[in-house]
Design a protein around this motif. Sequence first.
Motif, PDB file in Angstrom:
ATOM      1  N   THR A 216       0.746  -1.191  -0.080  1.00 36.24           N
ATOM      2  CA  THR A 216      -0.005   0.002   0.114  1.00 36.24           C
ATOM      3  C   THR A 216       0.748   1.200   0.030  1.00 36.24           C
ATOM      4  N   ILE A 217       2.121   1.309   0.862  1.00 39.32           N
ATOM      5  CA  ILE A 217       2.822   2.499   0.733  1.00 39.32           C
ATOM      6  C   ILE A 217       3.418   2.595  -0.601  1.00 39.32           C
ATOM      7  N   LEU A 218       3.741   1.557  -1.280  1.00 40.39           N
ATOM      8  CA  LEU A 218       4.146   1.767  -2.779  1.00 40.39           C
ATOM      9  C   LEU A 218       3.181   1.829  -3.871  1.00 40.39           C
ATOM     10  N   GLY A 219       1.844   1.895  -3.286  1.00 40.64           N
ATOM     11  CA  GLY A 219       0.915   2.262  -4.383  1.00 40.64           C
ATOM     12  C   GLY A 219       0.240   1.110  -5.333  1.00 40.64           C
ATOM     13  N   LEU A 220       0.717   0.055  -4.651  1.00 40.55           N
ATOM     14  CA  LEU A 220       0.385  -1.213  -5.283  1.00 40.55           C
ATOM     15  C   LEU A 220      -1.358  -1.857  -4.857  1.00 40.55           C
ATOM     16  N   VAL A 221      -1.511  -1.341  -3.653  1.00 42.92           N
ATOM     17  CA  VAL A 221      -2.808  -1.658  -3.247  1.00 42.92           C
ATOM     18  C   VAL A 221      -3.307  -0.371  -2.768  1.00 42.92           C
ATOM     19  N   PRO A 222      -4.776  -0.150  -3.405  1.00 46.27           N
ATOM     20  CA  PRO A 222      -5.326   1.215  -2.971  1.00 46.27           C
ATOM     21  C   PRO A 222      -5.427   1.390  -1.564  1.00 46.27           C
ATOM     22  N   SER A 223      -5.361   2.482  -1.098  1.00 49.14           N
ATOM     23  CA  SER A 223      -5.540   2.949   0.455  1.00 49.14           C
ATOM     24  C   SER A 223      -7.122   3.275   0.544  1.00 49.14           C
ATOM     25  N   ARG A 224      -7.581   3.034   1.737  1.00 51.27           N
ATOM     26  CA  ARG A 224      -9.183   3.254   1.815  1.00 51.27           C
ATOM     27  C   ARG A 224      -9.277   4.574   2.672  1.00 51.27           C
ATOM     28  N   ARG A 225      -8.330   4.534   3.557  1.00 52.60           N
ATOM     29  CA  ARG A 225      -8.510   5.914   4.236  1.00 52.60           C
ATOM     30  C   ARG A 225      -7.073   6.007   5.002  1.00 52.60           C
ATOM     31  N   GLY A 226      -7.207   7.281   5.496  1.00 47.38           N
ATOM     32  CA  GLY A 226      -5.632   7.596   6.030  1.00 47.38           C
ATOM     33  C   GLY A 226      -4.687   8.166   4.636  1.00 47.38           C
ATOM     34  N   GLU A 227      -3.465   8.741   5.209  1.00 43.57           N
ATOM     35  CA  GLU A 227      -2.556   9.337   4.242  1.00 43.57           C
ATOM     36  C   GLU A 227      -1.238   8.565   4.012  1.00 43.57           C
ATOM     37  N   ILE A 228      -0.628   8.816   3.122  1.00 44.60           N
ATOM     38  CA  ILE A 228       0.926   8.313   2.924  1.00 44.60           C
ATOM     39  C   ILE A 228       1.712   9.244   2.190  1.00 44.60           C
ATOM     40  N   HIS A 229       2.720   9.680   3.048  1.00 40.86           N
ATOM     41  CA  HIS A 229       3.340  10.604   2.337  1.00 40.86           C
ATOM     42  C   HIS A 229       4.864   9.852   2.041  1.00 40.86           C
ATOM     43  N   LEU A 230       5.571   9.969   0.720  1.00 41.16           N
ATOM     44  CA  LEU A 230       7.133   9.658   0.566  1.00 41.16           C
ATOM     45  C   LEU A 230       7.843  10.752   0.349  1.00 41.16           C
ATOM     46  N   PHE A 231       9.010  10.561   1.181  1.00 44.27           N
ATOM     47  CA  PHE A 231       9.696  11.819   1.020  1.00 44.27           C
ATOM     48  C   PHE A 231       9.041  13.178   1.164  1.00 44.27           C
ATOM     49  N   GLY A 232       8.087  13.287   1.961  1.00 48.97           N
ATOM     50  CA  GLY A 232       7.588  14.598   2.052  1.00 48.97           C
ATOM     51  C   GLY A 232       6.428  14.972   1.024  1.00 48.97           C
ATOM     52  N   THR A 233       6.149  13.896   0.138  1.00 44.27           N
ATOM     53  CA  THR A 233       5.211  14.348  -1.016  1.00 44.27           C
ATOM     54  C   THR A 233       3.862  13.175  -0.630  1.00 44.27           C
ATOM     55  N   PRO A 234       2.683  13.876  -1.035  1.00 48.02           N
ATOM     56  CA  PRO A 234       1.782  12.885  -0.754  1.00 48.02           C
ATOM     57  C   PRO A 234       1.776  11.647  -1.875  1.00 48.02           C
ATOM     58  N   GLN A 235       1.511  10.616  -1.581  1.00 48.78           N
ATOM     59  CA  GLN A 235       1.931   9.314  -2.351  1.00 48.78           C
ATOM     60  C   GLN A 235       1.300   9.443  -3.715  1.00 48.78           C
ATOM     61  N   GLN A 236       0.115  10.089  -3.887  1.00 51.22           N
ATOM     62  CA  GLN A 236      -0.694  10.331  -5.088  1.00 51.22           C
ATOM     63  C   GLN A 236       0.029  11.183  -6.010  1.00 51.22           C
ATOM     64  N   ARG A 237       1.040  11.839  -5.651  1.00 45.56           N
ATOM     65  CA  ARG A 237       1.672  13.095  -6.216  1.00 45.56           C
ATOM     66  C   ARG A 237       3.022  12.690  -6.494  1.00 45.56           C
ATOM     67  N   PHE A 238       3.625  11.643  -5.579  1.00 50.78           N
ATOM     68  CA  PHE A 238       4.830  11.445  -5.617  1.00 50.78           C
ATOM     69  C   PHE A 238       5.693  10.698  -7.275  1.00 50.78           C
ATOM     70  N   ARG A 239       6.545  11.273  -7.852  1.00 53.56           N
ATOM     71  CA  ARG A 239       6.955  10.975  -9.080  1.00 53.56           C
ATOM     72  C   ARG A 239       8.397  10.377  -8.988  1.00 53.56           C
ATOM     73  N   ARG A 240       9.175  10.569  -7.846  1.00 52.17           N
ATOM     74  CA  ARG A 240      10.551  10.198  -7.890  1.00 52.17           C
ATOM     75  C   ARG A 240      10.803   8.686  -7.293  1.00 52.17           C
ATOM     76  N   TRP A 241      10.180   7.707  -8.206  1.00 50.05           N
ATOM     77  CA  TRP A 241      10.076   6.594  -7.888  1.00 50.05           C
ATOM     78  C   TRP A 241      11.420   6.040  -7.923  1.00 50.05           C
ATOM     79  N   GLU A 242      12.287   6.455  -8.730  1.00 54.94           N
ATOM     80  CA  GLU A 242      13.635   5.851  -8.728  1.00 54.94           C
ATOM     81  C   GLU A 242      14.676   5.956  -7.472  1.00 54.94           C
ATOM     82  N   ARG A 243      14.055   6.743  -6.618  1.00 54.15           N
ATOM     83  CA  ARG A 243      14.616   7.247  -5.245  1.00 54.15           C
ATOM     84  C   ARG A 243      14.413   5.604  -4.339  1.00 54.15           C
ATOM     85  N   ILE A 244      13.388   4.908  -4.986  1.00 59.31           N
ATOM     86  CA  ILE A 244      12.963   3.776  -4.167  1.00 59.31           C
ATOM     87  C   ILE A 244      13.388   2.466  -4.737  1.00 59.31           C
TER      88      ILE A 244
END
Lengths: 100, 260
Positions: B48-76
Amino acid sequence: MTTTTGYEAYESAGALLRALSAPIRVAIVVELGVGERCVHDLVEKLGAPQPLVSQHLRVLRGAGVVRGVRRGREIAYSLVDEHVAHIVADAVSHARESRL
Amino acid sequence: MSVVEVSHLAAGYDGREVLHDVSLSVTAGDVVAILGANGSGKSTLIRTILGLVPSRRGEIHLFGTPQQRFRRWERIGYVPQRLGAGSGVPATVGEVVASGLLARRGVFRFPGAADKAAVRDALTAVGLLDRIGDPVTTLSGGQQQRTLIARALAGRPDLLVLDEPNAGVDAASQEAFAAALTRFAGDGGTVLLVLHELGPLRPLIGRAVVVHDGRIAYEGTPPEPAGHHAEPDHEHLHPHAEQLKAGICEWAPTEGTKAY
């Protein structure tokens, strides 16, 4: 299980929309709308690591959105049909319009 | 700096909610192990953190960016759980590891010579440099798993996410993997990994998070081994270890598994 709510028929449509819920999967579908792509093409285009792209492709394949055909050493992915390309194209342009 | 920030997350598959209310914070340099029984939701959490399973509630941030707007996947760097039967792709160890560099584009891309050095460094880290020209299919399961970890390391990620990297892996490979992870963490890398048991990674783990019934049941220093796992004659054989056969990489995924 019997219900009278009448929207059981929409379950698979819901599953399809869930499969399309992540922006990166929308990007994959848009890219495949242009034509068949191998995983490494998508990796380079999207800048996401290959295992992650592969896992997203599994989600899309599980929902019947994409299919893979072996091309030598790799699997080439394409959209199962044109409908999905239209759904995504409409969603993308609708979202752009509503932001104006 | 926050690398992964999860708050009040709920997620699941189709009609079934697996995670109910999970909050987790991983900051730069942390080495965090997610532990839990089979079916507890620990793999679902990282998926879910990686976006492979949809979240239903709550929030996920990756490197300070909301997961839905995160683009720098090469950092992971991501090493999924192994996927069963291999596809028989005739790739060499070096080629598989080099494919880990593809996600780095434009300004993030290394020049040719640095690419080769990155591949060699990553293979050195997992103790497989001498196998660089060999077909992956000639490697043991544990060595193949190390190849996949080298592929993730080659992309020089800031965060490494690993799903049960030691499942069904021989002791020598577990030790080599522990050494590679120690080096990665020593260089300031952040690690989030799902483990069935701590094993040789124990000294490396800064924090353990135990998931139970879709919630975090414990968070803190790694728990001491207890029960039958702690006994010296326990062989660490688990039912799922038997399914792990060849499985090169998902370079060419096998058909038939429904992702969700």
